[in-house]
Design a protein around this motif. Structure first.
Motif, PDB file in Angstrom:
ATOM      1  N   GLU A 139      19.175  71.786  69.886  1.00 18.46           N
ATOM      2  CA  GLU A 139      18.323  70.634  69.733  1.00 18.46           C
ATOM      3  C   GLU A 139      17.862  70.419  68.098  1.00 18.46           C
ATOM      4  OE1 GLU A 139      15.424  69.588  72.130  1.00 18.46           O
ATOM      5  OE2 GLU A 139      16.359  70.313  73.968  1.00 18.46           O
ATOM      6  N   PHE A 140      17.614  71.438  67.373  1.00 18.58           N
ATOM      7  CA  PHE A 140      17.054  71.233  66.070  1.00 18.58           C
ATOM      8  C   PHE A 140      18.248  71.228  65.243  1.00 18.58           C
ATOM      9  CE2 PHE A 140      13.246  73.933  68.031  1.00 18.58           C
ATOM     10  CZ  PHE A 140      12.544  72.924  67.855  1.00 18.58           C
ATOM     11  N   VAL A 141      19.427  71.864  65.608  1.00 19.35           N
ATOM     12  CA  VAL A 141      20.690  71.757  64.618  1.00 19.35           C
ATOM     13  C   VAL A 141      21.124  70.183  64.813  1.00 19.35           C
ATOM     14  CG1 VAL A 141      23.166  72.355  64.296  1.00 19.35           C
ATOM     15  CG2 VAL A 141      21.226  74.146  64.752  1.00 19.35           C
ATOM     16  N   ALA A 142      21.012  69.722  65.993  1.00 19.17           N
ATOM     17  CA  ALA A 142      21.532  68.252  66.299  1.00 19.17           C
ATOM     18  C   ALA A 142      20.617  67.536  65.676  1.00 19.17           C
ATOM     19  CB  ALA A 142      21.557  68.019  67.620  1.00 19.17           C
ATOM     20  N   LEU A 143      19.280  67.554  65.713  1.00 18.54           N
ATOM     21  CA  LEU A 143      18.218  66.737  64.905  1.00 18.54           C
ATOM     22  C   LEU A 143      18.529  66.744  63.486  1.00 18.54           C
ATOM     23  CD1 LEU A 143      15.890  64.681  65.434  1.00 18.54           C
ATOM     24  CD2 LEU A 143      14.334  66.713  65.019  1.00 18.54           C
ATOM     25  N   GLY A 144      18.755  67.855  62.924  1.00 17.56           N
ATOM     26  CA  GLY A 144      19.057  68.017  61.400  1.00 17.56           C
ATOM     27  C   GLY A 144      20.467  67.366  61.258  1.00 17.56           C
ATOM     28  N   LEU A 145      21.383  67.435  61.848  1.00 15.52           N
ATOM     29  CA  LEU A 145      22.642  66.439  61.579  1.00 15.52           C
ATOM     30  C   LEU A 145      22.326  65.073  61.658  1.00 15.52           C
ATOM     31  CD1 LEU A 145      25.256  68.893  63.397  1.00 15.52           C
ATOM     32  CD2 LEU A 145      25.009  68.604  60.883  1.00 15.52           C
ATOM     33  N   ALA A 146      21.735  64.916  62.621  1.00 19.48           N
ATOM     34  CA  ALA A 146      21.478  63.322  62.765  1.00 19.48           C
ATOM     35  C   ALA A 146      20.883  62.830  61.515  1.00 19.48           C
ATOM     36  CB  ALA A 146      20.574  62.960  64.081  1.00 19.48           C
ATOM     37  N   HIS A 147      19.730  63.492  61.052  1.00 17.34           N
ATOM     38  CA  HIS A 147      19.027  63.057  59.921  1.00 17.34           C
ATOM     39  C   HIS A 147      20.152  63.074  58.561  1.00 17.34           C
ATOM     40  CE1 HIS A 147      15.668  63.474  62.237  1.00 17.34           C
ATOM     41  NE2 HIS A 147      14.804  62.639  61.626  1.00 17.34           N
ATOM     42  N   LEU A 148      20.902  64.133  58.603  1.00 16.10           N
ATOM     43  CA  LEU A 148      21.632  64.197  57.250  1.00 16.10           C
ATOM     44  C   LEU A 148      22.711  63.115  57.555  1.00 16.10           C
ATOM     45  CD1 LEU A 148      22.805  65.898  55.224  1.00 16.10           C
ATOM     46  CD2 LEU A 148      24.356  67.169  56.875  1.00 16.10           C
ATOM     47  N   VAL A 149      23.080  62.892  58.779  1.00 18.93           N
ATOM     48  CA  VAL A 149      24.156  61.705  58.753  1.00 18.93           C
ATOM     49  C   VAL A 149      23.552  60.343  58.081  1.00 18.93           C
ATOM     50  CG1 VAL A 149      25.609  60.243  60.417  1.00 18.93           C
ATOM     51  CG2 VAL A 149      25.699  62.895  60.450  1.00 18.93           C
ATOM     52  N   ALA A 150      22.325  60.090  58.667  1.00 17.36           N
ATOM     53  CA  ALA A 150      21.654  58.915  58.408  1.00 17.36           C
ATOM     54  C   ALA A 150      21.353  58.823  56.902  1.00 17.36           C
ATOM     55  CB  ALA A 150      20.215  58.933  59.177  1.00 17.36           C
ATOM     56  N   PHE A 151      20.967  60.081  56.444  1.00 16.55           N
ATOM     57  CA  PHE A 151      20.640  59.982  54.913  1.00 16.55           C
ATOM     58  C   PHE A 151      21.783  59.614  54.031  1.00 16.55           C
ATOM     59  CE2 PHE A 151      20.015  62.371  51.033  1.00 16.55           C
ATOM     60  CZ  PHE A 151      18.680  61.702  50.517  1.00 16.55           C
ATOM     61  N   ALA A 152      22.792  60.583  54.334  1.00  8.42           N
ATOM     62  CA  ALA A 152      24.117  60.191  53.794  1.00  8.42           C
ATOM     63  C   ALA A 152      24.502  59.035  53.699  1.00  8.42           C
ATOM     64  CB  ALA A 152      25.111  61.135  54.300  1.00  8.42           C
ATOM     65  N   HIS A 153      24.486  58.155  54.711  1.00  9.66           N
ATOM     66  CA  HIS A 153      24.991  56.739  55.074  1.00  9.66           C
ATOM     67  C   HIS A 153      24.121  55.919  54.172  1.00  9.66           C
ATOM     68  CE1 HIS A 153      28.287  57.709  57.495  1.00  9.66           C
ATOM     69  NE2 HIS A 153      27.744  57.582  58.650  1.00  9.66           N
ATOM     70  N   LEU A 154      22.778  56.111  54.320  1.00  8.23           N
ATOM     71  CA  LEU A 154      21.628  55.347  53.786  1.00  8.23           C
ATOM     72  C   LEU A 154      21.614  55.217  52.206  1.00  8.23           C
ATOM     73  CD1 LEU A 154      18.577  55.565  56.110  1.00  8.23           C
ATOM     74  CD2 LEU A 154      20.353  53.548  55.925  1.00  8.23           C
ATOM     75  N   VAL A 155      22.026  56.519  51.533  1.00  2.62           N
ATOM     76  CA  VAL A 155      22.035  56.656  50.206  1.00  2.62           C
ATOM     77  C   VAL A 155      23.599  56.736  49.734  1.00  2.62           C
ATOM     78  CG1 VAL A 155      21.751  58.536  48.436  1.00  2.62           C
ATOM     79  CG2 VAL A 155      20.201  58.309  50.207  1.00  2.62           C
ATOM     80  N   GLY A 156      24.604  57.235  50.456  1.00  2.00           N
ATOM     81  CA  GLY A 156      25.803  57.074  49.695  1.00  2.00           C
ATOM     82  C   GLY A 156      26.408  55.655  49.807  1.00  2.00           C
ATOM     83  N   GLY A 157      26.257  54.923  50.848  1.00  2.00           N
ATOM     84  CA  GLY A 157      26.723  53.474  50.967  1.00  2.00           C
ATOM     85  C   GLY A 157      26.263  52.725  50.147  1.00  2.00           C
ATOM     86  N   PRO A 158      25.151  52.667  49.322  1.00  2.00           N
ATOM     87  CA  PRO A 158      24.735  51.859  48.292  1.00  2.00           C
ATOM     88  C   PRO A 158      25.523  52.416  46.930  1.00  2.00           C
ATOM     89  CG  PRO A 158      22.727  52.123  49.631  1.00  2.00           C
ATOM     90  CD  PRO A 158      23.813  52.786  50.164  1.00  2.00           C
ATOM     91  N   MET A 159      25.420  53.722  46.939  1.00  2.00           N
ATOM     92  CA  MET A 159      26.222  54.224  45.928  1.00  2.00           C
ATOM     93  C   MET A 159      27.595  53.802  45.694  1.00  2.00           C
ATOM     94  SD  MET A 159      24.629  58.092  45.637  1.00  2.00           S
ATOM     95  CE  MET A 159      25.640  58.725  44.370  1.00  2.00           C
ATOM     96  N   ILE A 160      28.264  53.807  46.683  1.00  2.78           N
ATOM     97  CA  ILE A 160      29.660  53.355  46.829  1.00  2.78           C
ATOM     98  C   ILE A 160      29.744  52.008  46.536  1.00  2.78           C
ATOM     99  CG2 ILE A 160      31.614  52.960  48.145  1.00  2.78           C
ATOM    100  CD1 ILE A 160      30.924  55.663  49.635  1.00  2.78           C
ATOM    101  N   ALA A 161      28.718  51.123  46.968  1.00  4.21           N
ATOM    102  CA  ALA A 161      28.907  49.646  47.008  1.00  4.21           C
ATOM    103  C   ALA A 161      28.579  49.478  45.329  1.00  4.21           C
ATOM    104  CB  ALA A 161      27.977  48.995  47.684  1.00  4.21           C
ATOM    105  N   LEU A 162      27.803  50.243  44.820  1.00  8.96           N
ATOM    106  CA  LEU A 162      27.699  49.761  43.381  1.00  8.96           C
ATOM    107  C   LEU A 162      28.517  50.283  42.407  1.00  8.96           C
ATOM    108  CD1 LEU A 162      23.709  50.423  43.353  1.00  8.96           C
ATOM    109  CD2 LEU A 162      25.046  47.849  43.403  1.00  8.96           C
ATOM    110  N   GLY A 163      29.299  51.322  42.909  1.00  9.67           N
ATOM    111  CA  GLY A 163      30.350  51.940  42.005  1.00  9.67           C
ATOM    112  C   GLY A 163      29.500  53.022  41.256  1.00  9.67           C
TER     113      GLY A 163
END
Length: 158
Positions: free
Chosen positions: A54-78
């Motif tokens: 469960e803790f690994v799954a929770l950590g991965l879920a947070h990592l995925v969310a963080f990567a999308h929330l930070v990486g998405g705007p970085m990609i959009a802005l170039g």
């Protein structure tokens, strides 16, 4: 990396605006998916129930969310697009190979097809970089104007 310099110099000469529109759309889509991922608590609870760790799954879920929330705007802005795309690729590989195939390769499984298309686009932007209309290029131009020792042809847009 000579190949990135070749891609960047081609983009500087030709200014393919569709490339930059695609980059912005991809970044906004990743941001949207990150927001949907953190707002859908039932899907997060379902991931936790299926996992033996469960803790690994929770950590991965947070990592995925963080990567999308930070990486998405970085990609959009170039902004450091190659780095942001490289971080997203393992997540999308996991979605394509492990998460979405459970539902089958049917035309109704739009999540799988969206994941495949997103993965392909991430590879394109990993190779192609930020593009002409990007913050990376603007920062490079600013550095060129303010630093007389700057050699523009030796730097690539990440």
């Amino acid at each position: 990396m000579a190949w990135t310099n070749n891609v960047d110099s081609w983009q500087t000469k030709h200014h393919p605006i569709i490339y930059d529109i695609g980059r912005v759309a991809l970044g906004l889509f990743l941001l949207y998916k990150g927001l949907m991922f953190i707002s859908d608590t039932s899907a997060l609870a379902q991931i936790m129930e299926k996992s033996q760790f469960e803790f690994v799954a929770l950590g991965l879920a947070h990592l995925v969310a963080f990567a999308h929330l930070v990486g998405g705007p970085m990609i959009a802005l170039g902004l450091k697009t190659r780095f942001a795309a490289a971080v997203q690729i393992p997540i999308l590989l996991g979605a394509v190979l492990f998460v979405n195939p459970d539902r089958g390769f049917y035309s109704e499984n739009t999540e799988l097809w969206l994941s495949i298309i997103t993965l392909v686009l991430l590879v394109v932007y990993l190779i192609g970089g930020s593009g002409y209309y990007s913050l990376d290029r603007k920062m490079d131009e600013h550095a060129t104007r303010t630093d007389p020792l700057w050699h523009h042809d030796t730097h690539s847009y990440d």
